[in-house]
Design a protein around this motif. Sequence first.
Motif, PDB file in Angstrom:
ATOM      1  N   THR A 416      36.519  31.839  37.069  1.00 22.55           N
ATOM      2  CA  THR A 416      36.108  32.987  37.872  1.00 22.55           C
ATOM      3  C   THR A 416      36.976  33.078  39.121  1.00 22.55           C
ATOM      4  O   THR A 416      37.125  32.101  39.860  1.00 22.55           O
ATOM      5  N   ASP A 417      37.584  34.277  39.327  1.00 18.39           N
ATOM      6  CA  ASP A 417      38.367  34.550  40.537  1.00 18.39           C
ATOM      7  C   ASP A 417      37.471  35.260  41.537  1.00 18.39           C
ATOM      8  O   ASP A 417      36.836  36.265  41.218  1.00 18.39           O
ATOM      9  N   VAL A 418      37.406  34.728  42.751  1.00 22.14           N
ATOM     10  CA  VAL A 418      36.672  35.352  43.839  1.00 22.14           C
ATOM     11  C   VAL A 418      37.578  35.368  45.062  1.00 22.14           C
ATOM     12  O   VAL A 418      38.692  34.822  45.040  1.00 22.14           O
ATOM     13  N   ALA A 419      37.102  35.991  46.119  1.00 20.63           N
ATOM     14  CA  ALA A 419      37.878  36.020  47.359  1.00 20.63           C
ATOM     15  C   ALA A 419      38.068  34.596  47.875  1.00 20.63           C
ATOM     16  O   ALA A 419      37.119  33.848  48.018  1.00 20.63           O
ATOM     17  N   GLY A 420      39.292  34.223  48.093  1.00 25.58           N
ATOM     18  CA  GLY A 420      39.583  32.903  48.647  1.00 25.58           C
ATOM     19  C   GLY A 420      39.873  31.842  47.605  1.00 25.58           C
ATOM     20  O   GLY A 420      40.105  30.689  47.955  1.00 25.58           O
ATOM     21  N   GLY A 421      39.826  32.175  46.297  1.00 23.58           N
ATOM     22  CA  GLY A 421      40.160  31.147  45.318  1.00 23.58           C
ATOM     23  C   GLY A 421      39.516  31.413  43.984  1.00 23.58           C
ATOM     24  O   GLY A 421      39.078  32.526  43.693  1.00 23.58           O
ATOM     25  N   SER A 422      39.415  30.411  43.185  1.00 23.06           N
ATOM     26  CA  SER A 422      38.829  30.533  41.846  1.00 23.06           C
ATOM     27  C   SER A 422      38.162  29.213  41.495  1.00 23.06           C
ATOM     28  O   SER A 422      38.397  28.185  42.155  1.00 23.06           O
ATOM     29  N   PHE A 423      37.311  29.267  40.473  1.00 22.20           N
ATOM     30  CA  PHE A 423      36.638  28.043  40.035  1.00 22.20           C
ATOM     31  C   PHE A 423      36.294  28.186  38.569  1.00 22.20           C
ATOM     32  O   PHE A 423      36.336  29.280  38.011  1.00 22.20           O
ATOM     33  N   GLU A 424      35.984  27.063  37.945  1.00 14.96           N
ATOM     34  CA  GLU A 424      35.565  27.050  36.547  1.00 14.96           C
ATOM     35  C   GLU A 424      34.076  26.687  36.477  1.00 14.96           C
ATOM     36  O   GLU A 424      33.558  25.967  37.313  1.00 14.96           O
ATOM     37  N   SER A 425      33.403  27.222  35.437  1.00 15.45           N
ATOM     38  CA  SER A 425      31.981  26.931  35.243  1.00 15.45           C
ATOM     39  C   SER A 425      31.676  26.926  33.760  1.00 15.45           C
ATOM     40  O   SER A 425      32.453  27.429  32.954  1.00 15.45           O
ATOM     41  N   ARG A 426      30.524  26.354  33.448  1.00 18.87           N
ATOM     42  CA  ARG A 426      30.087  26.262  32.054  1.00 18.87           C
ATOM     43  C   ARG A 426      28.788  27.077  31.897  1.00 18.87           C
ATOM     44  O   ARG A 426      27.898  26.999  32.735  1.00 18.87           O
ATOM     45  N   VAL A 427      28.691  27.814  30.811  1.00 16.44           N
ATOM     46  CA  VAL A 427      27.524  28.671  30.550  1.00 16.44           C
ATOM     47  C   VAL A 427      26.359  27.790  30.114  1.00 16.44           C
ATOM     48  O   VAL A 427      26.460  27.060  29.142  1.00 16.44           O
TER      49      VAL A 427
END
Length: 439
Positions: A416-427
């Motif tokens: 997921t890209d958001v303001a200030g960076g990105s991160f990974e997640s699991r559903v």
Amino acid sequence: MYPQVWVVGEIQRLRTSSAGHLYFELVEKGAGDAIVGKLDCAVFRRDLTRARRALARTGQELGVGREIRCRGELDFYPAGGRLQFIVREIDAVFSLGLVERRRREILDRLRQAGLHDRNRGLAMAELPLRVGLVTSHGSAAYHDFVSSLEESGYAFELSFQHAPVQGSDAVHRVVRALEAMRVLPVDCLVVTRGGGARSDLAVFDSLEVAEAIARSPFPVLTGLGHETDESIADLVAHAAFKTPTKVAEHLVQRVAAVESRLERVATALARLGRLPVQRSRHRLEAVEARLPAAAGRVRQARRRLDELRARVATAARVGLGGASRRRAALAERLVLAAPRRVAVSRPRLAAVCRRIADLSSATVREESVRIAALARLAEELSPRRVLARGFSVTRTVEGRLVRSATELTVGDVVGTDVAGGSFESRVENFRDPQVEETK
């Protein structure tokens, strides 16, 4: 035998022999109900049958405490050694008129005491589920009333007080039962009896029972089981019904009316609650429908920004390259020219240099302004600004854009890209926003 005469008195000690004859005492009362005279009476079977028919035609019957006017003669009974009055006829009209006169006297006393309409002025509960019942336990009136409440299916709470509705002690027992009800948590009281002769209503024509009903702190409903006559208890009660079943039906209908009103209110509230939800859902669907178009406009702006950057860079290189070449040519001509030519041309050269410098500076300023404008436009259209407003972009591990939760399954890894960076997640699980909004 003595001549026949008419006598008036109150019946006491009433009994019937095995042969069908009726025996009783006819008494006369003075002040304070003290007996001042007494006469033994007998009604033989044939005369008794005729007398009962006459009384029945006016809804009366013989009973203890009833005052009668009868015709007969005195007779001495040797076997018993006593003088007795042989009754040949009973005046039914006299007894009926006496009862009616007593009713009027009692009603007048109740009005003078302000009790005639007192119970009727009490407010009846909108939902009368707590009911007090005064009647004879195990009687038909008891079973008819209770079964009607139970068959309704509503949660009626019944408080019961047993009281016989016939007999010499009935008035006292009914009054005591009504007084016992005063301290119970009930919404209304019900006084019932089964059907019977008009004379059976004597208990409910008494002043004591009428006062107890009138002074009750709860509305009193009567169902005395008589289709044609109205007792004094009926007149002073909050409401009177012909039978115990009719009283129960009235209570059930009152509860059903409240239930119906509540259902209508619940339906209206549910309808009003659904309208904001539906409007919000429509707005959300409209926003979701516009999101693909907004993404397309962002991609188009990004391509235009890239094109503008390329054009700016090319124009800058071409402009600066031409200026450099012109300056080099002029410098070479100046070097090759004779010093005199240089001297002669020095003013012109200075003017040309100034013009070249001015032209170059103006071109650079113009291009700088254009570059700054394009940079601001590129910044406004940059995806970073969209992310800064709270939007995010989610992609699968393969880089594929996720547009709907239905494209994923539990356990998938997304970035997921958001303001200030990105991160990974699991559903881990899914949530339906429509269901949550409805809640």
